[in-house]
Scaffold this motif. Sequence first.
Motif, PDB file in Angstrom:
ATOM      1  N   ALA A   1      59.642-159.181 -88.793  1.00 14.89           N
ATOM      2  CA  ALA A   1      59.268-157.968 -88.051  1.00 14.89           C
ATOM      3  C   ALA A   1      59.367-158.196 -86.548  1.00 14.89           C
ATOM      4  O   ALA A   1      59.862-157.337 -85.811  1.00 14.89           O
ATOM      5  CB  ALA A   1      57.849-157.554 -88.441  1.00 14.89           C
ATOM      6  N   ILE A   2      58.929-159.390 -86.103  1.00 16.75           N
ATOM      7  CA  ILE A   2      59.003-159.693 -84.670  1.00 16.75           C
ATOM      8  C   ILE A   2      60.462-159.788 -84.230  1.00 16.75           C
ATOM      9  O   ILE A   2      60.835-159.280 -83.170  1.00 16.75           O
ATOM     10  CB  ILE A   2      58.236-160.999 -84.358  1.00 16.75           C
ATOM     11  CG1 ILE A   2      56.728-160.756 -84.533  1.00 16.75           C
ATOM     12  CG2 ILE A   2      58.524-161.472 -82.939  1.00 16.75           C
ATOM     13  CD1 ILE A   2      55.875-162.000 -84.414  1.00 16.75           C
ATOM     14  N   ALA A   3      61.300-160.393 -85.079  1.00 16.80           N
ATOM     15  CA  ALA A   3      62.720-160.495 -84.732  1.00 16.80           C
ATOM     16  C   ALA A   3      63.319-159.102 -84.544  1.00 16.80           C
ATOM     17  O   ALA A   3      64.110-158.865 -83.628  1.00 16.80           O
ATOM     18  CB  ALA A   3      63.469-161.257 -85.829  1.00 16.80           C
ATOM     19  N   ARG A   4      62.902-158.160 -85.407  1.00 14.21           N
ATOM     20  CA  ARG A   4      63.406-156.780 -85.271  1.00 14.21           C
ATOM     21  C   ARG A   4      62.936-156.163 -83.964  1.00 14.21           C
ATOM     22  O   ARG A   4      63.671-155.427 -83.308  1.00 14.21           O
ATOM     23  CB  ARG A   4      62.907-155.928 -86.447  1.00 14.21           C
ATOM     24  CG  ARG A   4      63.592-156.333 -87.733  1.00 14.21           C
ATOM     25  CD  ARG A   4      63.790-155.151 -88.661  1.00 14.21           C
ATOM     26  NE  ARG A   4      64.604-155.589 -89.797  1.00 14.21           N
ATOM     27  CZ  ARG A   4      64.199-155.560 -91.062  1.00 14.21           C
ATOM     28  NH1 ARG A   4      63.013-155.064 -91.376  1.00 14.21           N
ATOM     29  NH2 ARG A   4      64.981-155.984 -92.023  1.00 14.21           N
TER      30      ARG A   4
ATOM     31  N   GLU B   1      56.347-149.343 -83.917  1.00 13.71           N
ATOM     32  CA  GLU B   1      56.058-150.095 -85.142  1.00 13.71           C
ATOM     33  C   GLU B   1      57.306-150.703 -85.755  1.00 13.71           C
ATOM     34  O   GLU B   1      58.367-150.073 -85.734  1.00 13.71           O
ATOM     35  CB  GLU B   1      55.411-149.160 -86.166  1.00 13.71           C
ATOM     36  CG  GLU B   1      53.965-149.486 -86.423  1.00 13.71           C
ATOM     37  CD  GLU B   1      53.428-148.692 -87.595  1.00 13.71           C
ATOM     38  OE1 GLU B   1      52.645-147.781 -87.308  1.00 13.71           O
ATOM     39  OE2 GLU B   1      53.798-148.978 -88.751  1.00 13.71           O
ATOM     40  N   PHE B   2      57.169-151.932 -86.270  1.00 14.64           N
ATOM     41  CA  PHE B   2      58.282-152.593 -86.961  1.00 14.64           C
ATOM     42  C   PHE B   2      57.757-153.190 -88.249  1.00 14.64           C
ATOM     43  O   PHE B   2      56.590-153.516 -88.354  1.00 14.64           O
ATOM     44  CB  PHE B   2      58.867-153.716 -86.093  1.00 14.64           C
ATOM     45  CG  PHE B   2      59.410-153.226 -84.795  1.00 14.64           C
ATOM     46  CD1 PHE B   2      60.725-152.780 -84.703  1.00 14.64           C
ATOM     47  CD2 PHE B   2      58.599-153.184 -83.666  1.00 14.64           C
ATOM     48  CE1 PHE B   2      61.221-152.302 -83.501  1.00 14.64           C
ATOM     49  CE2 PHE B   2      59.087-152.707 -82.460  1.00 14.64           C
ATOM     50  CZ  PHE B   2      60.400-152.266 -82.367  1.00 14.64           C
TER      51      PHE B   2
ATOM     52  N   ILE C   1      49.537-157.352 -84.886  1.00 14.00           N
ATOM     53  CA  ILE C   1      49.894-157.380 -86.300  1.00 14.00           C
ATOM     54  C   ILE C   1      49.029-156.377 -87.054  1.00 14.00           C
ATOM     55  O   ILE C   1      47.804-156.381 -86.945  1.00 14.00           O
ATOM     56  CB  ILE C   1      49.715-158.801 -86.876  1.00 14.00           C
ATOM     57  CG1 ILE C   1      50.726-159.735 -86.205  1.00 14.00           C
ATOM     58  CG2 ILE C   1      49.923-158.804 -88.397  1.00 14.00           C
ATOM     59  CD1 ILE C   1      50.486-161.200 -86.453  1.00 14.00           C
ATOM     60  N   ILE C   2      49.666-155.472 -87.785  1.00 12.37           N
ATOM     61  CA  ILE C   2      48.920-154.465 -88.543  1.00 12.37           C
ATOM     62  C   ILE C   2      48.587-155.022 -89.931  1.00 12.37           C
ATOM     63  O   ILE C   2      47.439-155.081 -90.328  1.00 12.37           O
ATOM     64  CB  ILE C   2      49.721-153.147 -88.678  1.00 12.37           C
ATOM     65  CG1 ILE C   2      50.101-152.628 -87.281  1.00 12.37           C
ATOM     66  CG2 ILE C   2      48.897-152.091 -89.416  1.00 12.37           C
ATOM     67  CD1 ILE C   2      51.132-151.526 -87.300  1.00 12.37           C
TER      68      ILE C   2
ATOM     69  N   ARG D   1      53.776-155.532 -91.244  1.00 12.46           N
ATOM     70  CA  ARG D   1      53.959-154.488 -90.231  1.00 12.46           C
ATOM     71  C   ARG D   1      53.325-154.916 -88.917  1.00 12.46           C
ATOM     72  O   ARG D   1      52.209-155.427 -88.882  1.00 12.46           O
ATOM     73  CB  ARG D   1      53.325-153.177 -90.715  1.00 12.46           C
ATOM     74  CG  ARG D   1      54.207-152.488 -91.779  1.00 12.46           C
ATOM     75  CD  ARG D   1      53.466-151.390 -92.477  1.00 12.46           C
ATOM     76  NE  ARG D   1      52.989-150.396 -91.525  1.00 12.46           N
ATOM     77  CZ  ARG D   1      51.828-149.768 -91.640  1.00 12.46           C
ATOM     78  NH1 ARG D   1      51.018-150.041 -92.633  1.00 12.46           N
ATOM     79  NH2 ARG D   1      51.476-148.875 -90.744  1.00 12.46           N
ATOM     80  N   ILE D   2      54.028-154.699 -87.847  1.00 13.55           N
ATOM     81  CA  ILE D   2      53.494-155.035 -86.511  1.00 13.55           C
ATOM     82  C   ILE D   2      53.734-153.875 -85.562  1.00 13.55           C
ATOM     83  O   ILE D   2      54.545-152.982 -85.816  1.00 13.55           O
ATOM     84  CB  ILE D   2      54.172-156.307 -85.925  1.00 13.55           C
ATOM     85  CG1 ILE D   2      55.670-156.060 -85.717  1.00 13.55           C
ATOM     86  CG2 ILE D   2      53.940-157.519 -86.820  1.00 13.55           C
ATOM     87  CD1 ILE D   2      56.298-157.005 -84.744  1.00 13.55           C
ATOM     88  N   LYS D   3      52.990-153.915 -84.473  1.00 18.75           N
ATOM     89  CA  LYS D   3      53.238-152.994 -83.360  1.00 18.75           C
ATOM     90  C   LYS D   3      53.654-153.851 -82.182  1.00 18.75           C
ATOM     91  O   LYS D   3      53.082-154.915 -81.958  1.00 18.75           O
ATOM     92  CB  LYS D   3      51.944-152.264 -82.961  1.00 18.75           C
ATOM     93  CG  LYS D   3      51.595-151.089 -83.831  1.00 18.75           C
ATOM     94  CD  LYS D   3      50.579-150.184 -83.153  1.00 18.75           C
ATOM     95  CE  LYS D   3      49.275-150.864 -82.811  1.00 18.75           C
ATOM     96  NZ  LYS D   3      48.239-149.927 -82.377  1.00 18.75           N
ATOM     97  N   ALA D   4      54.635-153.397 -81.427  1.00 16.99           N
ATOM     98  CA  ALA D   4      55.053-154.187 -80.265  1.00 16.99           C
ATOM     99  C   ALA D   4      55.394-153.275 -79.106  1.00 16.99           C
ATOM    100  O   ALA D   4      55.797-152.133 -79.300  1.00 16.99           O
ATOM    101  CB  ALA D   4      56.261-155.040 -80.624  1.00 16.99           C
TER     102      ALA D   4
END
Lengths: 226, 77
Positions: free
Chosen positions: A15-18, A6-7, A34-35, A52-55
Amino acid sequence: MDEFVEFSGKNVDEAIARACEHFQTDRDQLEIEIITGGSSGIFGLVGVKKARIKAKKRNNLRELELLIKDIIANLIRPMSPNPEILIDLQSEPILVTIKDKENSGLIIGRDGQTIAALQYVANRIIAKKWPGTSRIQLDTGDYRQKQNERLRKTAIYLAQQAKRAGRIMSTQPLSSYHRRLIHLALQNDYEVQTKSKGEGSMKKVLIIPKKRRRNKPFRNNRETHY
Amino acid sequence: MLKDLIEYIAKSLVDNPDAVSVSEIEGEQTSVIELKVAKEDLGKVIGKQGRTARAMRTILGAASTKAQKRAVLEILE
């Protein structure tokens, strides 16, 4: 395979950049869910929500294709020095077709023993080198199609016999894949029921007629092999 | 060539590929291929109820048909 991580960030892009930074990779190599989309609130003051996203890293399919090709080529090299190997990664199990007219009989082997052994060993190697992948199914020539057709005919024939004699009929011992084909071939035939019986590699399919003949001169439940 | 095939399969299945050794003892008609692996990898080349060993023998059989000679696989303990 790799787990989702999770980011969060001010917005989805951050968030995606992280996530990219974390996995040391480009955005197109990531599988992203994407959460929450995040919100900057009113004037950035009230109701600010982080995105918040999950990747996770995408499995590199091209690499998997090369790995499978390499394994199959190595396994069949003594039988088929110059095969054309086609791989359909979208199917489940992954379909691997060996194109070699001259040697396909040898690759199949008596009763399909060789192709079954090749498929088994290939799957063991893939499970070791690429954990979490779906399995492969090997084919050459029109082996699978012919075999499916033959099993379907056998199933229908046995069902007819079972109905006519009012007795349980049985196939020869079959693999799980082949037993499934028998069950499927007869699933719409309401006058018979199918059931697997046996242990390990000796499992076979029983074809049981709904109307059993009573007062038979022979023993009840006697199976007739086909 | 048959020896290479067994070596490839064995090395791909075990945890200690460096401990795999394969030797071929050629006879007039039949050659014997001897496979040695690390003790803890023995189960990996034999498999559940000998399934992996049986599969290797089947593949070896087909390969040796093409090479027009007979080969048998011995797994050494």
